[in-house]
Design a protein around this motif. Structure first.
Motif, PDB file in Angstrom:
ATOM      1  N   MET A   1       0.839  -1.182   0.000  1.00 56.40           N
ATOM      2  CA  MET A   1       0.000   0.000   0.000  1.00 56.40           C
ATOM      3  C   MET A   1       0.887   1.249   0.000  1.00 56.40           C
ATOM      4  SD  MET A   1      -3.099   1.422   0.283  1.00 56.40           S
ATOM      5  CE  MET A   1      -4.062  -0.022   0.591  1.00 56.40           C
ATOM      6  N   HIS A   2       0.595   2.151  -0.885  1.00 57.74           N
ATOM      7  CA  HIS A   2       1.304   3.421  -0.984  1.00 57.74           C
ATOM      8  C   HIS A   2       0.488   4.483  -0.267  1.00 57.74           C
ATOM      9  CE1 HIS A   2       4.143   1.981  -4.041  1.00 57.74           C
ATOM     10  NE2 HIS A   2       3.145   1.217  -4.413  1.00 57.74           N
ATOM     11  N   GLU A   3       1.191   5.389   0.395  1.00 58.95           N
ATOM     12  CA  GLU A   3       0.511   6.428   1.162  1.00 58.95           C
ATOM     13  C   GLU A   3       1.319   7.721   1.062  1.00 58.95           C
ATOM     14  OE1 GLU A   3      -1.558   6.691   5.550  1.00 58.95           O
ATOM     15  OE2 GLU A   3       0.170   5.376   5.296  1.00 58.95           O
ATOM     16  N   ILE A   4       0.615   8.826   0.803  1.00 55.53           N
ATOM     17  CA  ILE A   4       1.231  10.144   0.816  1.00 55.53           C
ATOM     18  C   ILE A   4       0.712  10.859   2.057  1.00 55.53           C
ATOM     19  CG2 ILE A   4       1.588  12.329  -0.383  1.00 55.53           C
ATOM     20  CD1 ILE A   4       2.720   9.854  -1.881  1.00 55.53           C
ATOM     21  N   VAL A   5       1.649  11.262   2.897  1.00 60.01           N
ATOM     22  CA  VAL A   5       1.325  11.874   4.186  1.00 60.01           C
ATOM     23  C   VAL A   5       1.718  13.347   4.150  1.00 60.01           C
ATOM     24  CG1 VAL A   5       1.878  11.862   6.654  1.00 60.01           C
ATOM     25  CG2 VAL A   5       1.690   9.702   5.403  1.00 60.01           C
ATOM     26  N   TYR A   6       0.815  14.199   4.622  1.00 58.46           N
ATOM     27  CA  TYR A   6       1.135  15.617   4.793  1.00 58.46           C
ATOM     28  C   TYR A   6       1.236  15.882   6.290  1.00 58.46           C
ATOM     29  CZ  TYR A   6       0.169  20.544   5.638  1.00 58.46           C
ATOM     30  OH  TYR A   6       0.206  21.828   6.117  1.00 58.46           O
ATOM     31  N   MET A   7       2.363  16.453   6.704  1.00 54.54           N
ATOM     32  CA  MET A   7       2.546  16.795   8.113  1.00 54.54           C
ATOM     33  C   MET A   7       2.977  18.251   8.233  1.00 54.54           C
ATOM     34  SD  MET A   7       6.104  14.841   9.109  1.00 54.54           S
ATOM     35  CE  MET A   7       6.364  15.680  10.655  1.00 54.54           C
ATOM     36  N   ARG A   8       2.585  18.862   9.329  1.00 57.23           N
ATOM     37  CA  ARG A   8       2.965  20.240   9.652  1.00 57.23           C
ATOM     38  C   ARG A   8       3.667  20.180  11.000  1.00 57.23           C
ATOM     39  NH1 ARG A   8       1.255  24.570  12.602  1.00 57.23           N
ATOM     40  NH2 ARG A   8       1.400  26.609  11.608  1.00 57.23           N
ATOM     41  N   ALA A   9       4.942  20.602  11.017  1.00 50.35           N
ATOM     42  CA  ALA A   9       5.731  20.447  12.238  1.00 50.35           C
ATOM     43  C   ALA A   9       6.826  21.505  12.308  1.00 50.35           C
ATOM     44  CB  ALA A   9       6.355  19.055  12.277  1.00 50.35           C
ATOM     45  N   GLY A  19       6.768  10.180  17.820  1.00 49.18           N
ATOM     46  CA  GLY A  19       5.550  10.973  17.868  1.00 49.18           C
ATOM     47  C   GLY A  19       5.291  11.787  16.610  1.00 49.18           C
ATOM     48  N   TRP A  20       6.074  11.569  15.550  1.00 47.26           N
ATOM     49  CA  TRP A  20       5.901  12.358  14.325  1.00 47.26           C
ATOM     50  C   TRP A  20       4.495  12.230  13.762  1.00 47.26           C
ATOM     51  CZ3 TRP A  20       4.564  10.554   9.491  1.00 47.26           C
ATOM     52  CH2 TRP A  20       4.652   9.182   9.287  1.00 47.26           C
ATOM     53  N   GLU A  21       3.865  11.084  13.980  1.00 44.58           N
ATOM     54  CA  GLU A  21       2.520  10.874  13.433  1.00 44.58           C
ATOM     55  C   GLU A  21       1.478  11.795  14.061  1.00 44.58           C
ATOM     56  OE1 GLU A  21       2.348   6.559  13.713  1.00 44.58           O
ATOM     57  OE2 GLU A  21       2.508   6.507  11.522  1.00 44.58           O
ATOM     58  N   GLU A  22       1.793  12.348  15.221  1.00 42.93           N
ATOM     59  CA  GLU A  22       0.891  13.324  15.846  1.00 42.93           C
ATOM     60  C   GLU A  22       0.844  14.625  15.048  1.00 42.93           C
ATOM     61  OE1 GLU A  22       2.204  13.807  19.885  1.00 42.93           O
ATOM     62  OE2 GLU A  22       2.067  11.645  20.255  1.00 42.93           O
ATOM     63  N   LYS A  23       1.836  14.840  14.199  1.00 41.83           N
ATOM     64  CA  LYS A  23       1.922  16.048  13.374  1.00 41.83           C
ATOM     65  C   LYS A  23       1.257  15.872  12.008  1.00 41.83           C
ATOM     66  CE  LYS A  23       4.688  18.026  16.401  1.00 41.83           C
ATOM     67  NZ  LYS A  23       4.360  19.226  17.130  1.00 41.83           N
ATOM     68  N   VAL A  24       0.740  14.677  11.738  1.00 46.32           N
ATOM     69  CA  VAL A  24       0.109  14.393  10.454  1.00 46.32           C
ATOM     70  C   VAL A  24      -1.223  15.128  10.363  1.00 46.32           C
ATOM     71  CG1 VAL A  24      -0.962  12.588   9.037  1.00 46.32           C
ATOM     72  CG2 VAL A  24       1.252  12.178  10.137  1.00 46.32           C
ATOM     73  N   VAL A  25      -1.382  15.835   9.242  1.00 51.19           N
ATOM     74  CA  VAL A  25      -2.621  16.565   8.969  1.00 51.19           C
ATOM     75  C   VAL A  25      -3.535  15.734   8.083  1.00 51.19           C
ATOM     76  CG1 VAL A  25      -3.570  18.651   7.899  1.00 51.19           C
ATOM     77  CG2 VAL A  25      -1.450  18.788   9.222  1.00 51.19           C
ATOM     78  N   SER A  26      -2.947  15.040   7.078  1.00 53.44           N
ATOM     79  CA  SER A  26      -3.762  14.208   6.191  1.00 53.44           C
ATOM     80  C   SER A  26      -2.942  13.055   5.636  1.00 53.44           C
ATOM     81  CB  SER A  26      -4.339  15.041   5.046  1.00 53.44           C
ATOM     82  OG  SER A  26      -3.313  15.509   4.209  1.00 53.44           O
ATOM     83  N   ARG A  27      -3.682  12.030   5.195  1.00 54.41           N
ATOM     84  CA  ARG A  27      -3.084  10.837   4.587  1.00 54.41           C
ATOM     85  C   ARG A  27      -3.942  10.449   3.387  1.00 54.41           C
ATOM     86  NH1 ARG A  27       0.040   7.444   8.008  1.00 54.41           N
ATOM     87  NH2 ARG A  27       0.261   8.270  10.102  1.00 54.41           N
ATOM     88  N   ARG A  28      -3.277  10.085   2.296  1.00 55.78           N
ATOM     89  CA  ARG A  28      -3.982   9.565   1.114  1.00 55.78           C
ATOM     90  C   ARG A  28      -3.365   8.224   0.762  1.00 55.78           C
ATOM     91  NH1 ARG A  28      -6.685  13.023  -2.666  1.00 55.78           N
ATOM     92  NH2 ARG A  28      -7.002  11.014  -3.667  1.00 55.78           N
ATOM     93  N   LYS A  29      -4.208   7.210   0.590  1.00 54.65           N
ATOM     94  CA  LYS A  29      -3.734   5.857   0.277  1.00 54.65           C
ATOM     95  C   LYS A  29      -4.001   5.533  -1.186  1.00 54.65           C
ATOM     96  CE  LYS A  29      -4.191   4.250   4.949  1.00 54.65           C
ATOM     97  NZ  LYS A  29      -4.600   3.220   5.860  1.00 54.65           N
TER      98      LYS A  29
END
Length: 98
Positions: A1-9, A19-29
């Motif tokens: 599965m491919h996923e594009i993650v947008y994070m703001r940090a 804890g980087w995943e706490e900064k994730v704003v959106s995910r697209r699979k």
């Protein structure tokens, strides 16, 4: 599965600190690498228009920022640069080559 993650940090996405995943704003699979790449390229083009600065590491990481976008860190007692990161994950791990 491919996923594009947008994070703001307040750090670049390639650091992936605990804890980087706490900064994730959106995910697209995506089921295919081609669809993920198309989405990522479009997102990178859009972000390039919105942000003055850009850096890329490996194939998986892109980051965008404007120098004036800062947030005060009470714990650090200083202003920190805010980064907008895109990460391409494949089966949960950064996709570092194509």
């Amino acid at each position: 599965m491919h996923e594009i993650v947008y994070m703001r940090a307040d750090y670049e996405p390639w650091w992936m600190f605990d804890g980087w995943e706490e900064k994730v704003v959106s995910r697209r699979k995506f089921e295919s690498a081609e669809k993920a790449r198309e989405y990522l390229e479009q997102a990178q083009a859009d972000y390039s228009l919105r942000f003055a600065k850009r850096e890329k590491r490996d194939f998986a990481f892109s980051v965008f920022w404007n120098e004036e976008e800062m947030e005060y860190c009470e714990k650090c007692e200083e202003d920190l640069q805010i980064f907008h990161g895109l990460i391409w994950l494949y089966n949960g791990k950064p996709k570092i080559s194509f």
